[in-house]
Design a protein around this motif. Sequence first.
Motif, PDB file in Angstrom:
ATOM      1  N   LEU A 287       1.491  -1.529  -0.132  1.00  0.00           N
ATOM      2  CA  LEU A 287      -0.247   0.116  -0.211  1.00  0.00           C
ATOM      3  C   LEU A 287       1.054   1.373  -0.081  1.00  0.00           C
ATOM      4  O   LEU A 287       1.051   1.422   1.427  1.00  0.00           O
ATOM      5  CB  LEU A 287      -1.116  -0.304   1.076  1.00  0.00           C
ATOM      6  N   ARG A 288       0.978   2.039  -0.990  1.00  0.00           N
ATOM      7  CA  ARG A 288       2.371   2.904  -1.673  1.00  0.00           C
ATOM      8  C   ARG A 288       1.252   4.212  -0.760  1.00  0.00           C
ATOM      9  O   ARG A 288       0.358   4.668  -0.527  1.00  0.00           O
ATOM     10  CB  ARG A 288       2.866   3.157  -2.556  1.00  0.00           C
ATOM     11  N   ARG A 289       2.559   4.965  -0.250  1.00  0.00           N
ATOM     12  CA  ARG A 289       1.470   6.663   0.294  1.00  0.00           C
ATOM     13  C   ARG A 289       0.520   6.054   1.584  1.00  0.00           C
ATOM     14  O   ARG A 289      -0.480   6.766   1.072  1.00  0.00           O
ATOM     15  CB  ARG A 289       1.286   7.487  -0.896  1.00  0.00           C
ATOM     16  N   LEU A 290       0.426   5.422   1.905  1.00  0.00           N
ATOM     17  CA  LEU A 290       0.008   4.726   3.272  1.00  0.00           C
ATOM     18  C   LEU A 290      -0.219   5.964   4.190  1.00  0.00           C
ATOM     19  O   LEU A 290       0.157   6.666   4.529  1.00  0.00           O
ATOM     20  CB  LEU A 290      -0.009   3.692   4.144  1.00  0.00           C
ATOM     21  N   ASP A 291      -1.535   6.462   4.231  1.00  0.00           N
ATOM     22  CA  ASP A 291      -1.825   7.630   5.739  1.00  0.00           C
ATOM     23  C   ASP A 291      -3.093   7.380   6.059  1.00  0.00           C
ATOM     24  O   ASP A 291      -3.963   7.033   6.102  1.00  0.00           O
ATOM     25  CB  ASP A 291      -1.927   9.393   4.872  1.00  0.00           C
ATOM     26  N   VAL A 292      -2.854   7.418   7.511  1.00  0.00           N
ATOM     27  CA  VAL A 292      -3.717   6.797   8.593  1.00  0.00           C
ATOM     28  C   VAL A 292      -3.701   8.455   9.899  1.00  0.00           C
ATOM     29  O   VAL A 292      -2.829   8.334  10.009  1.00  0.00           O
ATOM     30  CB  VAL A 292      -3.487   5.316   9.100  1.00  0.00           C
ATOM     31  N   ARG A 293      -5.063   9.078   9.851  1.00  0.00           N
ATOM     32  CA  ARG A 293      -4.853   9.768  10.949  1.00  0.00           C
ATOM     33  C   ARG A 293      -6.710   9.514  11.335  1.00  0.00           C
ATOM     34  O   ARG A 293      -7.590   9.794  10.440  1.00  0.00           O
ATOM     35  CB  ARG A 293      -4.513  11.171  10.012  1.00  0.00           C
ATOM     36  N   SER A 294      -6.592   9.929  12.385  1.00  0.00           N
ATOM     37  CA  SER A 294      -7.778  10.539  12.891  1.00  0.00           C
ATOM     38  C   SER A 294      -7.969  12.432  12.607  1.00  0.00           C
ATOM     39  O   SER A 294      -7.198  12.779  12.179  1.00  0.00           O
ATOM     40  CB  SER A 294      -7.804  10.515  14.470  1.00  0.00           C
ATOM     41  N   ALA A 295      -9.296  12.760  13.187  1.00  0.00           N
ATOM     42  CA  ALA A 295      -9.830  13.452  12.384  1.00  0.00           C
ATOM     43  C   ALA A 295      -9.462  14.733  13.358  1.00  0.00           C
ATOM     44  O   ALA A 295      -9.311  14.527  14.463  1.00  0.00           O
ATOM     45  CB  ALA A 295     -11.655  13.625  12.419  1.00  0.00           C
TER      46      ALA A 295
END
Length: 316
Positions: A287-295
């Motif tokens: 999963l390239r450029r994976l970005d996980v973030r809360s609001a």
Amino acid sequence: MDRNEHEHVIEVTDLRRVYGGGFEAVRGITFSVARGEIFALLGTNGAGKTSTVELLEGLAKPAGGHVRVLGHDPFAERAVVRPRTGVMLQEGGFPSELTVAETARMWAGCVSGARPEDEVLALVGLGRRAGVRVKQLSGGERRRLDLALALIGDPEVLFLDEPTTGLDAEGRRDTWELVRTLRERGTTVLLTTHYLEEAEGLADRLAILHEGRIAAAGTPAEVTASRPARISFELPDTWFLGDLPPLDELGVTGHEVDGRVVRLRTHQLQRAATGLLAWADRAGVELRRLDVRSASLEEAFLGIAREASESKEYAA
């Protein structure tokens, strides 16, 4: 009066404010602020923030509802409330020919139990500028002077209207630390700000106003929790959205696809991220450029404003 007599030093119930011509700027809002708490009022321009704060400061009489500060009506009992509060306006308007020290001394003469001027100026980083005329101060330094004068009476309740406007990054951080120190000493702070990072970092609780009403309220974490978290990534050329596990099983509530980039929205971030990564590991997918973030509070704020506007357009 004992400082511990009222658990809530600010109490607002169904508060309304109407200007000439019938414009209702504040439309029945209710909230309270506990002693030693930092409470932020947020909202777009015209949302009713300043109109609300002016009622709390006793500068006008409400058109309806009730407001109590330290157990008193701030308008009808202004003489009782005013000595125990400090106010930092958006623009101080001090005589430009006076020096910083002279301005502080003049203000101290109008306040009962004033703190030493040099002590207050040192608190806000103006100790070395005491002999400089007000007209020679930068915009940020004038905001520091505004804050110093709001603190000179050692207030129990401090109203801060856009306190860090015009300050550089260092000045803003210094002001935040000072406000936190005041809270630790038991001072109750109500602030308005356009800097959402400021509200998120300082406020114990906050309310977001929209067109005179409270659209959301709670701790920063509670307000942001109402908005979905986001996961975005880029799939390899041979993989597609349909190859992923069923999105509802991941707790995903919405998604977008832009070419190879997939964006997922979820209120169950850990469940969605864990399920997605476990699938990618089993399938051997990168999963390239994976970005996980809360609001963020900014996303919550913008989302609330957008939804309120869309609701208004739909009703029309």
